[in-house]
Scaffold this motif. Structure first.
Motif, PDB file in Angstrom:
ATOM      1  N   LEU A 238      -4.856  15.223   5.392  1.00  0.00           N
ATOM      2  CA  LEU A 238      -4.674  15.845   6.707  1.00  0.00           C
ATOM      3  C   LEU A 238      -3.198  16.037   7.000  1.00  0.00           C
ATOM      4  CD1 LEU A 238      -5.674  16.719   9.591  1.00  0.00           C
ATOM      5  CD2 LEU A 238      -5.457  14.299  10.230  1.00  0.00           C
ATOM      6  N   VAL A 239      -2.835  17.251   7.418  1.00  0.00           N
ATOM      7  CA  VAL A 239      -1.500  17.532   7.938  1.00  0.00           C
ATOM      8  C   VAL A 239      -1.628  17.827   9.421  1.00  0.00           C
ATOM      9  CG1 VAL A 239       0.487  19.082   7.905  1.00  0.00           C
ATOM     10  CG2 VAL A 239      -0.627  18.435   5.756  1.00  0.00           C
ATOM     11  N   VAL A 240      -0.826  17.162  10.229  1.00  0.00           N
ATOM     12  CA  VAL A 240      -0.757  17.426  11.669  1.00  0.00           C
ATOM     13  C   VAL A 240       0.621  18.002  11.963  1.00  0.00           C
ATOM     14  CG1 VAL A 240      -0.796  16.447  13.985  1.00  0.00           C
ATOM     15  CG2 VAL A 240      -2.387  15.600  12.242  1.00  0.00           C
ATOM     16  N   GLU A 241       0.639  19.230  12.438  1.00  0.00           N
ATOM     17  CA  GLU A 241       1.880  19.880  12.854  1.00  0.00           C
ATOM     18  C   GLU A 241       2.014  19.729  14.364  1.00  0.00           C
ATOM     19  OE1 GLU A 241       4.317  21.329  11.258  1.00  0.00           O
ATOM     20  OE2 GLU A 241       3.501  21.178   9.233  1.00  0.00           O
ATOM     21  N   MET A 242       3.020  18.975  14.797  1.00  0.00           N
ATOM     22  CA  MET A 242       3.214  18.778  16.226  1.00  0.00           C
ATOM     23  C   MET A 242       3.982  19.964  16.809  1.00  0.00           C
ATOM     24  SD  MET A 242       1.576  16.088  16.840  1.00  0.00           S
ATOM     25  CE  MET A 242       2.047  15.985  18.576  1.00  0.00           C
ATOM     26  N   THR A 243       3.444  20.496  17.914  1.00  0.00           N
ATOM     27  CA  THR A 243       4.009  21.672  18.544  1.00  0.00           C
ATOM     28  C   THR A 243       4.109  21.455  20.051  1.00  0.00           C
ATOM     29  OG1 THR A 243       3.813  24.089  18.712  1.00  0.00           O
ATOM     30  CG2 THR A 243       1.764  22.824  18.772  1.00  0.00           C
ATOM     31  N   ASP A 244       4.409  22.514  20.766  1.00  0.00           N
ATOM     32  CA  ASP A 244       4.442  22.488  22.229  1.00  0.00           C
ATOM     33  C   ASP A 244       3.776  23.753  22.714  1.00  0.00           C
ATOM     34  OD1 ASP A 244       4.937  22.304  24.924  1.00  0.00           O
ATOM     35  OD2 ASP A 244       7.075  22.738  24.781  1.00  0.00           O
ATOM     36  N   GLY A 245       2.565  23.607  23.235  1.00  0.00           N
ATOM     37  CA  GLY A 245       1.849  24.759  23.761  1.00  0.00           C
ATOM     38  C   GLY A 245       0.590  25.060  22.980  1.00  0.00           C
ATOM     39  N   THR A 246      -0.464  25.376  23.685  1.00  0.00           N
ATOM     40  CA  THR A 246      -1.701  25.808  23.048  1.00  0.00           C
ATOM     41  C   THR A 246      -1.525  27.214  22.489  1.00  0.00           C
ATOM     42  OG1 THR A 246      -2.540  26.745  25.105  1.00  0.00           O
ATOM     43  CG2 THR A 246      -3.069  24.416  24.659  1.00  0.00           C
ATOM     44  N   ALA A 247      -2.490  27.656  21.692  1.00  0.00           N
ATOM     45  CA  ALA A 247      -2.433  29.021  21.167  1.00  0.00           C
ATOM     46  C   ALA A 247      -2.459  30.031  22.309  1.00  0.00           C
ATOM     47  CB  ALA A 247      -3.606  29.251  20.212  1.00  0.00           C
ATOM     48  N   GLU A 248      -3.233  29.733  23.359  1.00  0.00           N
ATOM     49  CA  GLU A 248      -3.330  30.646  24.501  1.00  0.00           C
ATOM     50  C   GLU A 248      -2.016  30.704  25.262  1.00  0.00           C
ATOM     51  OE1 GLU A 248      -7.151  29.328  23.096  1.00  0.00           O
ATOM     52  OE2 GLU A 248      -5.460  28.156  23.869  1.00  0.00           O
TER      53      GLU A 248
END
Length: 321
Positions: free
Chosen positions: A168-178
Motif C-alpha cells: 500500500l502507498v498512501v500519498e498525503m495531500t490537501d484537498g479532496t478531488a472535488e
C-alpha cells in the motif's frame, strides 16, 4: 517471504499478536510532525514496525525551523506500544533515500506500507498572490519539496514494496478531488499544483502496482490542528477551542490523530483496493471505518467547507462532527 496476511480494518483482532497490522512494516516519509507523526504513531499502535524519516533531528533543523524531531516521533510510537526506528533523511537526496530503503530491506526483508507525507513547503506559502507575483525560486522549491520528494521515495521503495502482493502507498495531500477540481487561488499556484500532483501520483502508482497486487491511495486531512497551526492561533491541543473566537470556522478542525487513525484503518482493510487511485478524506474514512477523533466526534471538514465556509454561511458545525 510469503504473501501478506490481510486483516480487517475494524481495529479489533487480526495479525499474529492480536493487532490488525502485526507483521507489517511501514515507512512514514515525513514523520517529524503533524499528520506524518500521528500516522506513524497510529500505525505503530496497530502493530506495524514503523520507520519514521524526516529532516529535523536532535542534531539539526530543516528550513521549517520547528522544534519537533524525528526521534520524538519514534518515542511517541514506542509510548503507544509500537516499534519504531527514526532515521534522519532528506527525501530530495536520492542517495539518502536509497540508504533508507536498503536498511529496511536488510533489517526486515519487506515493506508493506509506504506513506509519502514529505512536505515542508509551508514556509514558502504566500496567500492571495498570483503566479507572476510569487517568488519563482521559492515556488519551485515548494514543488521540489512537495512533489519530487514523493517521486524519489517511491522510485526506491516500490521494488521492495512490490516484492509480495498487498503493498500500500498512501500519498498525503490537501484537498479532496472535488475541492481540487477548482483552482484554489487563495493558496497560490505552486501550492495548488503540489497538492494536485500527488493525487495524480497516487493514480499513477495504483495503475503501475496493480499487476503486483498492490494499491495506492491519496489521503487528505481536513483542517488539521498541526503544531504550527496551533501556534499560529496561540493555543494548544488541550484548549484549541479558544481559537474559535478568532476564527469561528475552526470549529470543524481535527487533530492529527484523526488522520493517523484514518491511515491505520485503511492499511488494515483487506478491501482497500476499492479506493485505488482516488482521494479519500479522514472524515470520509471515519464514516466507513467507524473511528473517531480524540474527542469522540467525527469531523467532516471538506463537506463543511463546501456547504458552510465557502458558501459564506455562519459558522455552525452542527451535523458536521
Amino acid at each position: 517471504m510469503g504473501e501478506r496476511d490481510e486483516t480487517s480494518g475494524s481495529g479489533e483482532g487480526g495479525g499474529t499478536g492480536g493487532a490488525p497490522l502485526d507483521g507489517r512494516v511501514a515507512l512514514v516519509a515525513g514523520a517529524t510532525r503533524g499528520a506524518g507523526r500521528a500516522i506513524a504513531v497510529e500505525l505503530g499502535r496497530a502493530g506495524a514496525v514503523v520507520y519514521a524519516t524526516g529532516r529535523t533531528t536532535r542534531a539539526a533543523r530543516s528550513e521549517m525551523n520547528r522544534p519537533e524531531t524525528i526521534e520524538e516521533t519514534a518515542d511517541q510510537v514506542r509510548a503507544a506500544g509500537g516499534t519504531a526506528t527514526a532515521i534522519g533523511a532528506d527525501h530530495l537526496d536520492p542517495d539518502q533515500v536509497r540508504a533508507v530503503i536498503e536498511r529496511i530491506d536488510a533489517e526486515q526483508g519487506r515493506l508493506d506500507i509506504l506513506v509519502n507525507d514529505v512536505w515542508g513547503g509551508d514556509v514558502y506559502t504566500v496567500f492571495g498572490k498570483r503566479l507572476w507575483e510569487l517568488s519563482l525560486e521559492q515556488g519551485l522549491r515548494q514543488l521540489r519539496l512537495g512533489v519530487d520528494t514523493h517521486i524519489i521515495t517511491s522510485h526506491f521503495a516500490l521494488p521492495l514494496l512490490n516484492r509480495e502482493p498487498g503493498g500500500l502507498v498512501v500519498e498525503m495531500t490537501d484537498g479532496t478531488a472535488e475541492a481540487n477540481a477548482e483552482y484554489r487561488s487563495s493558496v497560490g499556484c505552486f501550492y495548488d499544483l503540489a497538492k494536485v500532483s500527488v493525487q495524480r501520483l497516487a493514480l499513477a502508482q495504483a495503475e503501475e502496482m496493480r499487476d503486483a497486487g498492490g494499491t495506492a491511495v491519496a489521503v487528505t486531512p481536513g483542517w488539521l490542528r498541526s503544531e504550527s497551526m496551533l501556534d499560529a492561533f496561540g493555543v494548544t491541543e488541550a484548549n484549541w477551542r479558544d481559537a474559535i473566537r478568532y476564527q469561528p470556522h475552526f470549529c470543524i478542525s481535527e487533530s492529527p490523530t484523526y488522520t493517523g487513525r484514518a491511515v491505520a484503518a485503511l492499511a488494515a482493510d483487506p478491501d482497500r483496493a476499492r479506493w485505488a487511485g482516488g482521494t479519500v478524506s479522514s472524515g470520509g474514512l471515519a464514516g466507513v471505518y467507524g473511528f473517531t477523533d480524540t474527542d469522540g466526534s467525527r469531523p467532516d471538514a471538506w463537506r463543511y467547507l463546501a456547504e458552510v465556509q465557502w458558501a459564506d454561511r455562519p459558522a455552525d458545525c452542527t451535523g458536521y462532527r
